[in-house]
Motif scaffolding. Structure first.
Motif, mmCIF file in Angstrom:
data_model
loop_
_atom_site.group_PDB
_atom_site.id
_atom_site.type_symbol
_atom_site.label_atom_id
_atom_site.label_comp_id
_atom_site.label_asym_id
_atom_site.label_seq_id
_atom_site.Cartn_x
_atom_site.Cartn_y
_atom_site.Cartn_z
ATOM 1 N N VAL B 11 1.242 -1.838 0.053
ATOM 2 C CA VAL B 11 0.085 -0.617 -0.019
ATOM 3 C C VAL B 11 0.920 0.889 -0.178
ATOM 4 O O VAL B 11 1.872 1.216 0.405
ATOM 5 C CB VAL B 11 -0.757 -0.122 1.021
ATOM 6 N N GLN B 14 3.921 2.710 2.398
ATOM 7 C CA GLN B 14 4.875 1.330 3.134
ATOM 8 C C GLN B 14 6.430 0.594 2.880
ATOM 9 O O GLN B 14 6.536 -0.050 3.145
ATOM 10 C CB GLN B 14 3.950 0.423 2.427
ATOM 11 N N SER B 37 10.128 -2.249 -12.719
ATOM 12 C CA SER B 37 9.200 -1.077 -12.581
ATOM 13 C C SER B 37 8.781 -0.264 -11.806
ATOM 14 O O SER B 37 8.754 -1.089 -10.793
ATOM 15 C CB SER B 37 7.348 -1.504 -13.842
ATOM 16 N N GLU B 38 8.789 0.935 -11.476
ATOM 17 C CA GLU B 38 8.200 1.698 -10.002
ATOM 18 C C GLU B 38 6.762 2.127 -10.570
ATOM 19 O O GLU B 38 6.538 2.736 -11.778
ATOM 20 C CB GLU B 38 9.088 1.950 -9.652
ATOM 21 N N HIS B 40 4.938 5.817 -9.018
ATOM 22 C CA HIS B 40 5.065 6.813 -8.560
ATOM 23 C C HIS B 40 3.382 7.774 -9.237
ATOM 24 O O HIS B 40 2.788 7.814 -9.955
ATOM 25 C CB HIS B 40 6.572 8.188 -9.751
ATOM 26 N N GLY B 41 3.526 8.639 -8.074
ATOM 27 C CA GLY B 41 2.323 9.209 -8.060
ATOM 28 C C GLY B 41 0.969 9.245 -8.091
ATOM 29 O O GLY B 41 0.956 8.660 -5.953
ATOM 30 N N MET B 42 0.070 9.627 -8.763
ATOM 31 C CA MET B 42 -1.314 9.053 -7.431
ATOM 32 C C MET B 42 -1.755 7.994 -7.168
ATOM 33 O O MET B 42 -2.076 8.248 -5.637
ATOM 34 C CB MET B 42 -2.398 8.980 -8.629
ATOM 35 N N ARG B 45 -1.093 7.663 -2.893
ATOM 36 C CA ARG B 45 -2.016 7.801 -2.010
ATOM 37 C C ARG B 45 -2.699 7.019 -1.480
ATOM 38 O O ARG B 45 -4.009 7.253 -1.563
ATOM 39 C CB ARG B 45 -2.791 9.161 -2.571
ATOM 40 N N GLY B 46 -1.974 5.768 -0.659
ATOM 41 C CA GLY B 46 -3.285 4.899 -0.031
ATOM 42 C C GLY B 46 -3.645 3.487 -1.305
ATOM 43 O O GLY B 46 -4.186 2.866 -0.490
ATOM 44 N N GLY B 47 -3.229 4.084 -2.003
ATOM 45 C CA GLY B 47 -3.208 2.904 -3.026
ATOM 46 C C GLY B 47 -2.469 1.996 -3.162
ATOM 47 O O GLY B 47 -1.897 1.792 -2.737
ATOM 48 N N VAL B 48 -2.994 0.980 -3.853
ATOM 49 C CA VAL B 48 -2.148 -0.243 -4.254
ATOM 50 C C VAL B 48 -0.802 0.007 -4.998
ATOM 51 O O VAL B 48 -1.468 0.915 -5.683
ATOM 52 C CB VAL B 48 -2.950 -1.382 -5.118
ATOM 53 N N GLU B 78 -3.582 -7.791 0.026
ATOM 54 C CA GLU B 78 -2.526 -7.488 -1.612
ATOM 55 C C GLU B 78 -1.686 -9.052 -2.410
ATOM 56 O O GLU B 78 -1.717 -8.536 -3.469
ATOM 57 C CB GLU B 78 -1.702 -6.679 -1.292
ATOM 58 N N PRO B 101 -8.661 -0.773 4.359
ATOM 59 C CA PRO B 101 -8.503 -0.056 2.793
ATOM 60 C C PRO B 101 -10.287 1.367 3.568
ATOM 61 O O PRO B 101 -10.986 0.912 4.774
ATOM 62 C CB PRO B 101 -8.743 0.198 2.324
ATOM 63 N N VAL B 102 -10.033 2.640 3.251
ATOM 64 C CA VAL B 102 -11.095 3.082 3.610
ATOM 65 C C VAL B 102 -12.246 2.868 3.198
ATOM 66 O O VAL B 102 -13.467 2.384 3.887
ATOM 67 C CB VAL B 102 -10.987 4.779 2.765
ATOM 68 N N THR B 103 -12.482 2.026 2.263
ATOM 69 C CA THR B 103 -13.716 1.314 1.561
ATOM 70 C C THR B 103 -14.078 0.644 2.606
ATOM 71 O O THR B 103 -15.244 0.036 2.767
ATOM 72 C CB THR B 103 -13.705 0.552 0.164
#
Lengths: 626, 199
Positions: B11, B14, B37-38, B40-42, B45-48, B78, B101-103
């Motif tokens: 996540v 982490q 492959s990395e 970066h970006g959106m 913000r707490g996503g996978v 995950e 997760p918030v969901t």
């Protein structure tokens, strides 16, 4: 401070670089002098690298207010015979397109490289546009790297190429290349010239109609030269794996999956790798197609090469069949992966897709969308506004913008209804305010305000639009990685700068209702919104509070950080904090017990204001829970 | 030369990225080809967050379905979500500490029972290694070092083309000086957890 790894002077050393860092290295090995950009993922780390290197790079670097400004700054550098570059995400080129199209007419003096990073699969973007069309649209030569080492070499040699052809070069990448990390062999760093000199030549650089017509003639001539270069470019090459059963034309990241697939399946054939993919080397492609029994095209995005090859085959009366998107072997959607190639080429070559992947029994998983961070001031802004709107929340139109605050779309905030592009929030809110009587609300961040939120503001004042325009000023460009903006007191590269004050700009544009409020004060912010919503005219609310990630870093540094906790004796399990606020640090277990995860809490304390029973407070000094 | 494909999932926040950089960097230092492959970006913000590391003579930086030799998961569900990348021989190492997760925390969706997740994985793959990485990291000094514990667990599988000592040394050369001792301890705890567990 330690020297940035991109500035390593050890020639022939092999280092591990991100694609974006490799691009910076390539430019520094080419004697770059001027670099200007507006951050945008997946290109952001190019600017971040220049920003971190500061003066050590020996380059004039600036974060510009938007991509068009950046491109024009770089164009001036090139006109002064300096090597210049600009870099942006794919949609950034839409912003810069006005300048871009005409720079092709003036041509360049110092080598000019325009890096444009496409985002197939929309990892961080609002569309999947294929910017290879832009190379064709403007008649600008284009290079497409497949690896980090190629990204460096194409950048370095791109400047030479630009000077040879006298046109800017579009270095077109995709997310997978920008965010790939690979081995790069270092060449010598080449210092730039420092200052150039602008030799006046209005016939070339002042694009009035008479000059522009000549500019177009020159452009077409230059592209003829580019075609000759493309036919012989080392970036266009045939990899012969023995046999002529199939010839695959590939570019960018797709090439990697093709070559690994061919090798691992022992497929005999040839691969034509197009690294200089505009202008397409027609003769080379024709010879290639004539040398194989069938042709397949592996390119992400639109079938551009495929259509070009069809044209070339038709003109030369080649009978070879061309497979790709037009034959449904590949998709126009999403970025490619080894699986895409396995499926497409497998279908064509009758090789079963035998991937041994596990298919477990189904367990329902919760989704994990990106969300506003714990302590994010944007959540507080939305929370307060929702309170002020009350019953009107349902009909109010949230015209949002590009930035972290778009994440307000998630439940329970549900604070996003309309979004097109940078700056669309304020422009569209003006439209909504005329087209409907529903309350219209615009939201954009500080950096987006400077990028494209000001002309919409002037338009709204001029045309007497009535809506509430919130500028979420979190004192940074957060989403792309905390780059500076004109409101922050420093420039790209680290130097201090007075910059511009948002409130003064807003007042200067003629707005009469302007309030600045700290969104971490829910009561005060709710009150400001009540007034703004009642105001008969354009109301601007600036919610000013630093990004929680930056704030918590400062608190931890000075030792003043305290996480918060729920007093289980006072908690009535009403779940107001969960159902209306939804900070990711606040957790609810299966027994309905609400607690704060200390690991994630950023200590903003706003949940204390949200709890109706006073059940939330700071963890005491010993860190032991009550 | 042999090839090794490692997927790291977790996540945002982490430390997936820094773990991946350490694995790739250590492999490069040992003279292997590496491409990765990395993210970066959106998604940060707490996503996978998914990172792919391809060691050996490979051009692709992405790992296809069923191609992963190792899945290193910083969060239990995950690991399940990434199973399409695994085959029956894949070594799957997962942290057992959930990140809700918030969901799920707002009750829109349900966070599943972990035993059910582990048994669903176990039904198709018998190489699951569970590591209480977050707990161990807290013991070492901070939960933030869970990624270092996971790195230790990976090293202990013997799958990496570099020794556990070399991976540790490389990792310690990249962390802030004042965290060297803590990270060293966290790494060793990961090695021990793996050695005393399944592998």
């Amino acid at each position: 401070m330690a020297m940035h790894p991109v500035l390593d002077k050890d020639v022939n050393k092999k280092i591990f670089l991100l694609g974006n860092e490799a691009i910076v290295r390539g430019a520094l090995e080419a004697g770059l002098d001027v670099a200007a950009a507006y951050p945008g993922t997946p290109s952001s780390e190019i600017g971040n690298t220049f920003d971190k290197m500061g003066d050590d790079a020996g380059v004039y670097f600036e974060y510009s207010t938007n991509e068009k400004v950046a491109m024009e700054v770089a164009a001036a550098g090139s006109a002064c015979n300096l090597r210049a570059m600009t870099f942006m995400k794919h949609v950034g080129l839409n912003v810069a397109a006005d300048a871009y199209m005409t720079i092709a007419y003036t041509g360049v003096r110092g080598g000019m490289l325009m890096v444009c990073a496409d985002d197939p699969s929309c990892h961080s973007s609002q569309n999947e546009q294929d910017n290879r069309y832009y190379a064709r649209l403007a008649n600008i030569p284009m290079l497409e790297p497949s690896s980090c080492s190629e990204a460096k070499e194409m950048t370095r040699l791109g400047f030479d190429l630009s000077e040879e052809i006298e046109l800017p070069i579009l270095l077109r990448t995709t997310t997978r290349i920008n965010h790939m990390r690979g081995i790069v062999n270092l060449g010598p760093l080449v210092p730039g010239k420092g200052k150039g000199y602008f030799d006046k030549d209005p016939g070339r650089f002042v694009t009035i109609p008479a000059h522009a017509r000549t500019g177009h003639i020159n452009l077409l001539k230059r592209m003829e030269k580019a075609m000759e270069i493309s036919e012989n470019s080392p970036f266009n090459k045939v990899i012969d794996l023995g046999g002529d059963e199939i010839g695959i034309v590939a570019s960018g990241a797709a090439y990697n999956y093709v070559i690994d697939y061919m090798k691992s399946n022992g497929i005999k054939g040839k691969v034509l790798k197009l690294g200089m993919s505009h202008p397409v080397p027609e003769k080379m492609c024709a010879d290639f197609m004539a040398s194989v029994k069938m042709v397949a095209v592996a390119e992400e995005g639109e079938p551009l090469l495929e259509n070009d090859l069809s044209k070339i085959a038709y003109q030369r009366e080649l009978k070879v069949k061309i497979y790709g998107k037009n034959t449904d072997h590949f998709s126009r959607r999403n970025e490619y992966s080894p699986d895409t190639i396995k499926a497409g080429l497998g279908k064509l070559l009758n090789i079963p897709v035998n991937d041994n992947k596990l298919v477990p029994r189904k367990v329902e998983l919760p989704t994990r969308p990106p969300s506003l961070c714990p302590g994010c001031p944007h959540r507080h802004t939305y929370h307060a506004l929702k309170k002020a709107l009350g019953q009107k929340f349902k009909e109010a139109i949230y015209s949002t913008d590009i930035g972290c605050y778009t994440l307000g779309i998630q439940s329970p905030l549900n604070s996003a209804d309309f979004l097109l592009c940078m700056g669309s929030s304020v422009d569209a809110a003006g439209g909504f305010s005329k087209a409907t009587d529903q309350p219209a609300l615009a939201f954009l961040g500080d950096s987006t305000f400077f990028h494209s939120g000001i002309h919409g503001l002037i338009n709204a004042v001029w045309n007497e639009h009535k809506f509430v325009y919130t500028i979420l000023d979190n004192r940074t460009t957060a989403m792309t990685g905390h780059q500076p903006n004109p409101g922050m007191g420093r420039r790209g590269g680290g130097a201090p700068s007075k910059g511009s004050d948002i409130e003064s700009i807003v007042r200067g544009c003629g707005v009469e209702f302007v309030r600045v409020v700290d969104p971490n004060d829910i009561k005060a912010t709710t009150q400001v919104y009540k007034e703004a919503l009642a105001y008969d005219g354009l109301a601007v609310v600036i919610t000013k509070r630093a990004c929680a990630l930056l704030e918590v870093r400062e608190w931890k540094k000075e030792g003043s950080f305290t996480p918060y906790q729920v007093d289980q004796e006072k908690c009535k399990k009403c779940k107001v904090c969960i159902n209306t606020f939804a900070c990711p640090a606040i957790e609810l277990d299966n027994e309905g017990v609400v607690s704060i995860n200390e690991e994630y809490c950023n200590g903003c304390s706003v949940c204390v204001q949200v709890c109706p029973f006073g059940a939330i407070g700071p963890v005491n000094d010993t860190g032991v829970k009550q | 030369m042999s090839q090794l494909r490692i997927v790291i999932v977790g996540v945002g926040g982490q430390g997936v990225l820094s773990a991946a950089k350490n694995i790739g960097g250590a492999a490069l230092e040992a003279g292997h080809g590496v491409v990765m492959s990395e993210v970066h970006g959106m998604a940060q913000r707490g996503g996978v967050v998914v990172c792919n590391i391809c060691i050996g003579d490979l051009d692709s930086s992405l790992i296809g379905n069923g191609e992963a030799d190792v899945i290193l998961s910083f969060e239990p569900i995950e690991a399940y979500r990434a199973l399409n990348l695994a085959n029956k021989d894949t070594i799957i190492i997962t942290n057992t500490a959930p990140v809700i997760p918030v969901t799920a925390s707002i009750g829109e969706m349900k966070y599943p029972d972990l035993d059910d997740i582990f048994s669903a994985i176990g039904e198709v793959n018998s190489n699951l290694i569970k590591v209480a990485a977050t707990e161990l990291a807290k013991e070492a000094g901070t939960a933030l070092a869970a990624n270092t514990v996971m790195l230790g667990a990976l090293a202990a599988t013997g799958k990496m083309p570099v020794s556990a000592d070399d991976l540790k040394k490389y990792m310690l050369s990249k962390v802030p000086p004042k965290t060297v001792e803590m990270n060293g301890k966290a790494f060793d705890m990961g090695v021990n957890a793996c050695n005393t567990g399944k592998c």
